[in-house]
Design a protein around this motif. Structure first.
Motif, PDB file in Angstrom:
ATOM      1  N   ARG A 139       0.832  -1.208   0.000  1.00 42.64           N
ATOM      2  CA  ARG A 139       0.000   0.000   0.000  1.00 42.64           C
ATOM      3  C   ARG A 139       0.864   1.254   0.000  1.00 42.64           C
ATOM      4  NH1 ARG A 139      -3.249  -2.991   3.557  1.00 42.64           N
ATOM      5  NH2 ARG A 139      -2.413  -1.906   5.386  1.00 42.64           N
ATOM      6  N   ILE A 140       1.944   1.226   0.780  1.00 42.61           N
ATOM      7  CA  ILE A 140       2.850   2.374   0.810  1.00 42.61           C
ATOM      8  C   ILE A 140       3.441   2.607  -0.571  1.00 42.61           C
ATOM      9  CG2 ILE A 140       5.033   3.257   1.719  1.00 42.61           C
ATOM     10  CD1 ILE A 140       4.398   1.758   4.332  1.00 42.61           C
ATOM     11  N   ASP A 141       3.908   1.524  -1.207  1.00 42.43           N
ATOM     12  CA  ASP A 141       4.534   1.674  -2.513  1.00 42.43           C
ATOM     13  C   ASP A 141       3.537   2.197  -3.546  1.00 42.43           C
ATOM     14  OD1 ASP A 141       6.911   1.308  -4.222  1.00 42.43           O
ATOM     15  OD2 ASP A 141       5.670  -0.183  -5.216  1.00 42.43           O
ATOM     16  N   GLU A 142       2.310   1.739  -3.469  1.00 43.37           N
ATOM     17  CA  GLU A 142       1.295   2.249  -4.391  1.00 43.37           C
ATOM     18  C   GLU A 142       1.131   3.754  -4.241  1.00 43.37           C
ATOM     19  OE1 GLU A 142      -3.395   1.514  -5.611  1.00 43.37           O
ATOM     20  OE2 GLU A 142      -2.615   0.701  -3.718  1.00 43.37           O
ATOM     21  N   ARG A 143       1.014   4.212  -2.989  1.00 40.23           N
ATOM     22  CA  ARG A 143       0.811   5.637  -2.749  1.00 40.23           C
ATOM     23  C   ARG A 143       2.050   6.449  -3.136  1.00 40.23           C
ATOM     24  NH1 ARG A 143      -4.331   5.945  -3.257  1.00 40.23           N
ATOM     25  NH2 ARG A 143      -5.583   5.375  -1.445  1.00 40.23           N
ATOM     26  N   ARG A 149       4.659  10.127  -9.435  1.00 36.58           N
ATOM     27  CA  ARG A 149       4.201  10.495 -10.777  1.00 36.58           C
ATOM     28  C   ARG A 149       3.603  11.895 -10.799  1.00 36.58           C
ATOM     29  NH1 ARG A 149       3.077   4.985 -10.565  1.00 36.58           N
ATOM     30  NH2 ARG A 149       0.916   5.265  -9.879  1.00 36.58           N
ATOM     31  N   ARG A 150       2.885  12.264  -9.766  1.00 34.70           N
ATOM     32  CA  ARG A 150       2.304  13.610  -9.740  1.00 34.70           C
ATOM     33  C   ARG A 150       3.385  14.681  -9.536  1.00 34.70           C
ATOM     34  NH1 ARG A 150      -2.458  16.583  -9.153  1.00 34.70           N
ATOM     35  NH2 ARG A 150      -3.316  14.848 -10.358  1.00 34.70           N
ATOM     36  N   LEU A 151       4.354  14.399  -8.683  1.00 31.48           N
ATOM     37  CA  LEU A 151       5.427  15.372  -8.456  1.00 31.48           C
ATOM     38  C   LEU A 151       6.235  15.594  -9.731  1.00 31.48           C
ATOM     39  CD1 LEU A 151       7.107  17.166  -6.510  1.00 31.48           C
ATOM     40  CD2 LEU A 151       8.473  15.114  -5.999  1.00 31.48           C
ATOM     41  N   LEU A 157       5.428  20.596  -4.654  1.00 33.76           N
ATOM     42  CA  LEU A 157       4.230  19.915  -5.130  1.00 33.76           C
ATOM     43  C   LEU A 157       3.415  20.739  -6.112  1.00 33.76           C
ATOM     44  CD1 LEU A 157       3.140  18.241  -1.776  1.00 33.76           C
ATOM     45  CD2 LEU A 157       3.904  17.050  -3.848  1.00 33.76           C
ATOM     46  N   ASP A 158       3.435  22.052  -5.947  1.00 35.09           N
ATOM     47  CA  ASP A 158       2.630  22.890  -6.843  1.00 35.09           C
ATOM     48  C   ASP A 158       3.505  23.842  -7.657  1.00 35.09           C
ATOM     49  OD1 ASP A 158       0.092  23.535  -7.905  1.00 35.09           O
ATOM     50  OD2 ASP A 158      -0.011  25.329  -6.648  1.00 35.09           O
ATOM     51  N   GLY A 159       4.759  23.467  -7.849  1.00 34.83           N
ATOM     52  CA  GLY A 159       5.628  24.315  -8.670  1.00 34.83           C
ATOM     53  C   GLY A 159       6.890  24.717  -7.947  1.00 34.83           C
ATOM     54  N   ASP A 160       7.187  26.020  -7.947  1.00 35.72           N
ATOM     55  CA  ASP A 160       8.453  26.513  -7.402  1.00 35.72           C
ATOM     56  C   ASP A 160       8.334  27.077  -6.001  1.00 35.72           C
ATOM     57  OD1 ASP A 160       9.840  25.885  -9.756  1.00 35.72           O
ATOM     58  OD2 ASP A 160       9.286  27.793 -10.681  1.00 35.72           O
ATOM     59  N   THR A 161       7.141  27.087  -5.437  1.00 40.95           N
ATOM     60  CA  THR A 161       6.931  27.708  -4.123  1.00 40.95           C
ATOM     61  C   THR A 161       6.695  26.653  -3.051  1.00 40.95           C
ATOM     62  OG1 THR A 161       5.974  29.671  -5.166  1.00 40.95           O
ATOM     63  CG2 THR A 161       5.533  29.352  -2.815  1.00 40.95           C
ATOM     64  N   MET A 181      11.916   2.805   0.986  1.00 42.76           N
ATOM     65  CA  MET A 181      10.617   3.006   0.343  1.00 42.76           C
ATOM     66  C   MET A 181      10.588   4.297  -0.465  1.00 42.76           C
ATOM     67  SD  MET A 181       8.154   1.821   3.465  1.00 42.76           S
ATOM     68  CE  MET A 181       8.591   0.386   4.448  1.00 42.76           C
ATOM     69  N   VAL A 182      10.904   5.397   0.185  1.00 37.49           N
ATOM     70  CA  VAL A 182      10.993   6.663  -0.528  1.00 37.49           C
ATOM     71  C   VAL A 182      12.179   6.636  -1.486  1.00 37.49           C
ATOM     72  CG1 VAL A 182      11.319   9.152  -0.266  1.00 37.49           C
ATOM     73  CG2 VAL A 182       9.903   7.913   1.381  1.00 37.49           C
ATOM     74  N   GLU A 183      13.277   6.034  -1.040  1.00 35.67           N
ATOM     75  CA  GLU A 183      14.510   6.024  -1.829  1.00 35.67           C
ATOM     76  C   GLU A 183      14.354   5.286  -3.160  1.00 35.67           C
ATOM     77  OE1 GLU A 183      15.436   6.851   2.393  1.00 35.67           O
ATOM     78  OE2 GLU A 183      14.217   5.347   1.376  1.00 35.67           O
ATOM     79  N   LYS A 184      13.322   4.485  -3.289  1.00 34.26           N
ATOM     80  CA  LYS A 184      13.040   3.811  -4.557  1.00 34.26           C
ATOM     81  C   LYS A 184      12.719   4.819  -5.658  1.00 34.26           C
ATOM     82  CE  LYS A 184       9.727   0.479  -6.523  1.00 34.26           C
ATOM     83  NZ  LYS A 184       8.612  -0.460  -6.189  1.00 34.26           N
ATOM     84  N   TYR A 185      12.275   5.999  -5.270  1.00 38.33           N
ATOM     85  CA  TYR A 185      11.852   7.031  -6.216  1.00 38.33           C
ATOM     86  C   TYR A 185      12.810   8.213  -6.123  1.00 38.33           C
ATOM     87  CZ  TYR A 185       7.645   4.199  -6.183  1.00 38.33           C
ATOM     88  OH  TYR A 185       6.772   3.147  -6.279  1.00 38.33           O
ATOM     89  N   ASP A 186      13.582   8.412  -7.158  1.00 40.15           N
ATOM     90  CA  ASP A 186      14.616   9.456  -7.124  1.00 40.15           C
ATOM     91  C   ASP A 186      14.019  10.838  -6.897  1.00 40.15           C
ATOM     92  OD1 ASP A 186      16.560   7.556  -7.545  1.00 40.15           O
ATOM     93  OD2 ASP A 186      16.752   7.958  -9.703  1.00 40.15           O
ATOM     94  N   ASN A 187      12.896  11.120  -7.534  1.00 41.37           N
ATOM     95  CA  ASN A 187      12.345  12.470  -7.388  1.00 41.37           C
ATOM     96  C   ASN A 187      11.785  12.696  -5.990  1.00 41.37           C
ATOM     97  OD1 ASN A 187      10.066  10.816  -7.822  1.00 41.37           O
ATOM     98  ND2 ASN A 187       8.982  12.384  -9.015  1.00 41.37           N
ATOM     99  N   LEU A 188      11.211  11.656  -5.360  1.00 39.61           N
ATOM    100  CA  LEU A 188      10.723  11.808  -3.989  1.00 39.61           C
ATOM    101  C   LEU A 188      11.878  11.959  -3.009  1.00 39.61           C
ATOM    102  CD1 LEU A 188       7.733   9.307  -3.647  1.00 39.61           C
ATOM    103  CD2 LEU A 188       7.689  11.747  -4.221  1.00 39.61           C
TER     104      LEU A 188
END
Length: 231
Positions: A139-143, A149-151, A157-161, A181-188
């Protein structure tokens, strides 16, 4: 202007240091440049009547400013953003999206992460914890995948601010820092690290850590010693 007062623990087990939710409030106050006082509670003090009058569920943090008393870290962060005119964009749409991300951090991302903490820390010895761990991690990985993907390649989260939504999201992602878990995603990972590199976060974390000057209750100290948590 009088300084607001928050509540915090004077001691928690080592695994919880740097994670207690008063850190989120401290961080918000540091971001807006507002000095504050801290009322430190010993373990057990949060369940006593004086604190229950501030926080009916016997938790920290609370926030007091004049006649106003608040509990729940998310509500406090939102109030600080409103009160001091920072951490929320001034345009209607940007403000709404920042609040949306505050809710997403606390209601969508944090619950499965806290399920993981329950299974691996607070109820690690229970017979049901280990069997349910794969489902929790899925469930964590899904979220986190959805969040990644959204980031995308945005800085925040909403741009540069940087907003209150980012503050709470980074705070939530820190709960499983180093677990892979987070480290799996470079952008996160980069997003989380940008948040924790902010000077306001560093000051808030240092202040929280410096406040752990108390000691565990005797019965808890004996248990922790058996677990190797205290010397």
């Amino acid at each position: 202007m009088s300084k607001p007062t928050i509540t915090a623990f004077d001691w928690v087990p080592p695994f919880a240091q740097g994670q207690v939710r008063d850190l989120r409030v401290r961080w918000a106050l540091e971001e807006v440049g507002q000095a504050y006082d801290v009322r430190y509670l010993p373990q057990g003090g949060q369940k006593q009547a004086p604190h229950r009058a501030r926080q009916p569920f016997g938790q920290v943090p609370t926030y007091e400013d004049g006649d106003l008393t608040l509990f729940e870290s998310g509500a406090i962060v939102l109030h600080i953003a409103d009160r001091f005119g920072a951490l929320l964009p001034t345009d209607v749409g940007g403000r709404a999206r920042a609040i949306e991300w505050m809710f997403a951090a606390l209601n969508t991302i944090e619950p499965p992460i806290m399920d993981h903490a329950i299974a691996t820390l607070f109820e690690a010895g229970k017979p049901w914890s280990k069997p349910r761990l794969p489902a929790v991690e899925a469930r964590i990985d899904e979220r986190l995948g959805e969040l990644s993907r959204r980031l995308g390649d945005r800085r925040w989260l909403d741009g540069d601010t940087f907003t209150a939504g980012d503050l709470l999201m980074v705070a939530v992602l820190r709960i499983v820092e180093g677990e892979g878990m987070v480290e799996k995603y470079d952008n996160l990972t980069a997003y989380r690290d940008r948040g924790t590199a902010r000077p306001a976060f560093q000051r808030a974390l240092a202040d929280q850590m410096a406040g752990f000057t108390g000691a565990p209750p005797p019965e808890l100290a004996k248990w922790l010693e058996r677990q190797g948590e205290v010397a």
